[in-house]
Enzyme design. Structure first.
Site, PDB file in Angstrom:
ATOM      1  N   ARG A  79      76.297  40.683  80.036  1.00 43.13           N
ATOM      2  CA  ARG A  79      75.149  41.604  80.138  1.00 43.13           C
ATOM      3  C   ARG A  79      75.217  42.220  81.524  1.00 43.13           C
ATOM      4  O   ARG A  79      75.130  41.506  82.527  1.00 43.13           O
ATOM      5  CB  ARG A  79      73.833  40.868  79.922  1.00 43.13           C
ATOM      6  CG  ARG A  79      72.627  41.689  80.331  1.00 43.13           C
ATOM      7  CD  ARG A  79      71.326  41.123  79.847  1.00 43.13           C
ATOM      8  NE  ARG A  79      71.162  41.351  78.424  1.00 43.13           N
ATOM      9  CZ  ARG A  79      69.990  41.256  77.784  1.00 43.13           C
ATOM     10  NH1 ARG A  79      68.896  40.926  78.441  1.00 43.13           N
ATOM     11  NH2 ARG A  79      69.921  41.479  76.489  1.00 43.13           N
ATOM     12  N   HIS A 124      73.523  48.276  73.197  1.00 43.96           N
ATOM     13  CA  HIS A 124      73.075  46.896  72.928  1.00 43.96           C
ATOM     14  C   HIS A 124      73.459  46.560  71.480  1.00 43.96           C
ATOM     15  O   HIS A 124      72.603  46.417  70.614  1.00 43.96           O
ATOM     16  CB  HIS A 124      71.565  46.822  73.148  1.00 43.96           C
ATOM     17  CG  HIS A 124      71.030  45.425  73.262  1.00 43.96           C
ATOM     18  ND1 HIS A 124      71.838  44.305  73.272  1.00 43.96           N
ATOM     19  CD2 HIS A 124      69.748  44.967  73.376  1.00 43.96           C
ATOM     20  CE1 HIS A 124      71.082  43.228  73.382  1.00 43.96           C
ATOM     21  NE2 HIS A 124      69.816  43.595  73.444  1.00 43.96           N
ATOM     22  N   GLN A 137      72.068  43.489  69.347  1.00 51.49           N
ATOM     23  CA  GLN A 137      70.696  43.656  68.882  1.00 51.49           C
ATOM     24  C   GLN A 137      70.658  44.466  67.585  1.00 51.49           C
ATOM     25  O   GLN A 137      69.915  44.146  66.659  1.00 51.49           O
ATOM     26  CB  GLN A 137      69.859  44.352  69.958  1.00 51.49           C
ATOM     27  CG  GLN A 137      68.413  44.560  69.563  1.00 51.49           C
ATOM     28  CD  GLN A 137      67.648  43.250  69.467  1.00 51.49           C
ATOM     29  OE1 GLN A 137      67.606  42.488  70.407  1.00 51.49           O
ATOM     30  NE2 GLN A 137      67.040  42.980  68.311  1.00 51.49           N
ATOM     31  N   ASP A 147      61.272  50.798  71.553  1.00 52.15           N
ATOM     32  CA  ASP A 147      61.743  49.905  72.615  1.00 52.15           C
ATOM     33  C   ASP A 147      60.993  50.293  73.884  1.00 52.15           C
ATOM     34  O   ASP A 147      60.346  51.351  73.942  1.00 52.15           O
ATOM     35  CB  ASP A 147      63.269  50.078  72.783  1.00 52.15           C
ATOM     36  CG  ASP A 147      63.874  49.137  73.819  1.00 52.15           C
ATOM     37  OD1 ASP A 147      63.234  48.110  74.156  1.00 52.15           O
ATOM     38  OD2 ASP A 147      64.994  49.423  74.292  1.00 52.15           O
ATOM     39  N   CYS A 177      63.021  45.343  69.645  1.00 55.59           N
ATOM     40  CA  CYS A 177      63.993  44.326  70.077  1.00 55.59           C
ATOM     41  C   CYS A 177      63.366  43.295  71.016  1.00 55.59           C
ATOM     42  O   CYS A 177      63.936  42.236  71.210  1.00 55.59           O
ATOM     43  CB  CYS A 177      65.194  44.991  70.718  1.00 55.59           C
ATOM     44  SG  CYS A 177      64.845  45.814  72.276  1.00 55.59           S
ATOM     45  N   ARG A 195      69.020  37.490  65.989  1.00 57.46           N
ATOM     46  CA  ARG A 195      70.010  37.562  67.068  1.00 57.46           C
ATOM     47  C   ARG A 195      70.956  36.361  66.953  1.00 57.46           C
ATOM     48  O   ARG A 195      72.167  36.486  67.083  1.00 57.46           O
ATOM     49  CB  ARG A 195      69.324  37.540  68.447  1.00 57.46           C
ATOM     50  CG  ARG A 195      68.528  38.772  68.799  1.00 57.46           C
ATOM     51  CD  ARG A 195      69.414  39.980  68.974  1.00 57.46           C
ATOM     52  NE  ARG A 195      70.410  39.786  70.016  1.00 57.46           N
ATOM     53  CZ  ARG A 195      70.205  39.932  71.325  1.00 57.46           C
ATOM     54  NH1 ARG A 195      69.021  40.317  71.764  1.00 57.46           N
ATOM     55  NH2 ARG A 195      71.188  39.747  72.207  1.00 57.46           N
TER      56      ARG A 195
HETATM   57  N1   CP Z   1      66.178  41.860  72.980  1.00 53.67           N
HETATM   58  C1   CP Z   1      66.815  41.278  74.008  1.00 53.67           C
HETATM   59  O1   CP Z   1      67.996  41.506  74.272  1.00 53.67           O
HETATM   60  O2   CP Z   1      66.052  40.371  74.697  1.00 53.67           O
HETATM   61  P1   CP Z   1      66.408  39.640  76.073  1.00 53.67           P
HETATM   62  O3   CP Z   1      66.437  40.707  77.146  1.00 53.67           O
HETATM   63  O4   CP Z   1      65.309  38.658  76.266  1.00 53.67           O
HETATM   64  O5   CP Z   1      67.743  38.976  75.947  1.00 53.67           O
HETATM   65  N1  NVA Z   2      66.284  48.902  76.527  1.00 50.57           N
HETATM   66  C1  NVA Z   2      65.949  47.605  77.040  1.00 50.57           C
HETATM   67  C2  NVA Z   2      66.338  46.541  76.060  1.00 50.57           C
HETATM   68  C3  NVA Z   2      65.943  45.136  76.478  1.00 50.57           C
HETATM   69  C4  NVA Z   2      66.456  44.093  75.547  1.00 50.57           C
HETATM   70  C5  NVA Z   2      66.628  47.375  78.378  1.00 50.57           C
HETATM   71  O1  NVA Z   2      67.787  47.756  78.535  1.00 50.57           O
HETATM   72  O2  NVA Z   2      65.988  46.809  79.263  1.00 50.57           O
END
Ligand code: CP
Ligand code: NVA
Length: 307
Positions: free
Chosen positions: A103, A130, A133, A226, A266, A294
């Site tokens: 990440r 992502h 997700q 989101d 998400c 997930r």
């Molecule tokens: N939806 C998602 O990726 O959540 P987190 O940021 O908690 O991993």
């Molecule tokens: N769009 C959001 C998703 C979080 C899971 C971000 O990147 O923070």
């Protein structure tokens, strides 16, 4: 499948279905207590340069349920945070691990890691995409709306962010009808849109961008939203709240969707911003299935890549 899972756009025809079928099987096995230790003795490294609740826990628990183990590698306390190049990190970690989940901010970092790693790399969120997700979302759609994803009209309302981009790629591969409603200034990534429109030609997907949330949700089976300020955009939060106010998913907007429409998010959700508490709670069963999925979707991806 490819060596890595970085983007739904990279998947071969049939890969999305294979992942979702396996995810559904793994979910059924987990629920009925059937052992499925397909990654016995394997180790996943999990590099986090951003925060996480769901991703960290679901990958770690997923590896455990598959008979393997997972290591949390925060950039704050590895040499990555002190400037060790990603290509060196990739080659070192490949000597110890069987797979890496990352990440990070720039999508190019995940791509570079995958290029230099001799083991599978999974994208667990970049500024651009992502994909894990969206695979979990599609598993949830199958459960709540039936297996034929191509029959669905999905509206993504809000910021043209990593989730919007991943929906574009996911819809294009599965033949969905997708309408993305964002302000003109916050549309999805141009290259992603171009690639998705190209893929859509092969699957019959219909992809439209608009600035009008009402047009997007008209007769939609699914409404997705989101956060308006993704990780790394915290300083812009107040400015964004004003820009995105007309894109809130609320009861008035949902009245324009199909009357059986479901809402997905998400998480984490910011009630009173991108979604009202009323709409969130009315769809809580779907949203928490989505969070659970997930686990199952990622178990499928890891089994296919690392098994
Ligand atoms: N939806 C998602 O990726 O959540 P987190 O940021 O908690 O991993
Ligand atoms: N769009 C959001 C998703 C979080 C899971 C971000 O990147 O923070």
């Amino acid at each position: 499948m490819d060596k890595d899972f970085l983007s739904i756009h990279d998947l071969m025809p049939g890969d999305v279905e294979d992942i979702l079928d396996l995810a559904a099987n793994l979910k059924a096995m987990q629920e009925s207590g059937v052992p499925h230790r397909y990654l016995e003795g394997k180790t996943l490294g999990m590099i986090f340069e951003k925060s996480s609740t769901r991703t960290r826990v679901s990958f770690e628990v997923g590896m455990y349920q598959l008979g393997g183990s997972a290591l949390f590698l925060s950039s704050h306390d590895t040499q990555l945070g002190r400037g060790e190049p990603i290509r060196d990190t990739a080659r070192v970690l490949s000597r110890y691990l069987d797979g890496i989940m990352i990440r990070t901010f720039a999508h190019e970092t995940a791509v570079e890691l995958a290029e230099w790693a001799g083991i599978p790399v999974i994208n667990a969120l970049t500024d651009l995409l992502h994909p894990c997700q969206v695979m979990a979302d599609f598993l949830t759609l199958r459960e709540h709306k039936g297996k034929d994803l191509s029959s669905l009209k999905v509206a993504f309302v809000g910021d043209g962010n990593n989730m919007a981009n991943s929906y574009l790629y996911g819809a294009a591969k599965t033949g969905m009808t997708l309408v993305v409603a964002t302000p003109k200034t916050h549309q999805p990534d141009k290259t992603v849109v171009k690639n998705a429109l190209k893929d859509a030609k092969n699957t019959g997907a219909s992809i439209t961008l608009t600035t009008d949330p009402a047009e997007a949700v008209k007769d939609a089976d699914v409404v997705v939203t989101d956060t308006w300020a993704s990780m790394g955009q915290e300083a812009e939060h107040d400015k964004r709240k004003k820009i995105f106010a007309p894109y809130q998913v609320n009861t008035a907007l949902m009245k324009k969707a199909d009357r059986r429409a479901i809402v997905m998010h998400c998480l984490p959700a910011y009630r009173g911003e991108e979604i009202t508490d009323e709409v969130f709670e009315a769809n809580a069963n779907v949203i928490f299935d989505e969070a659970e999925n997930r686990l199952h979707a990622q178990k499928a991806i890891m089994t296919l890549l690392m098994g």
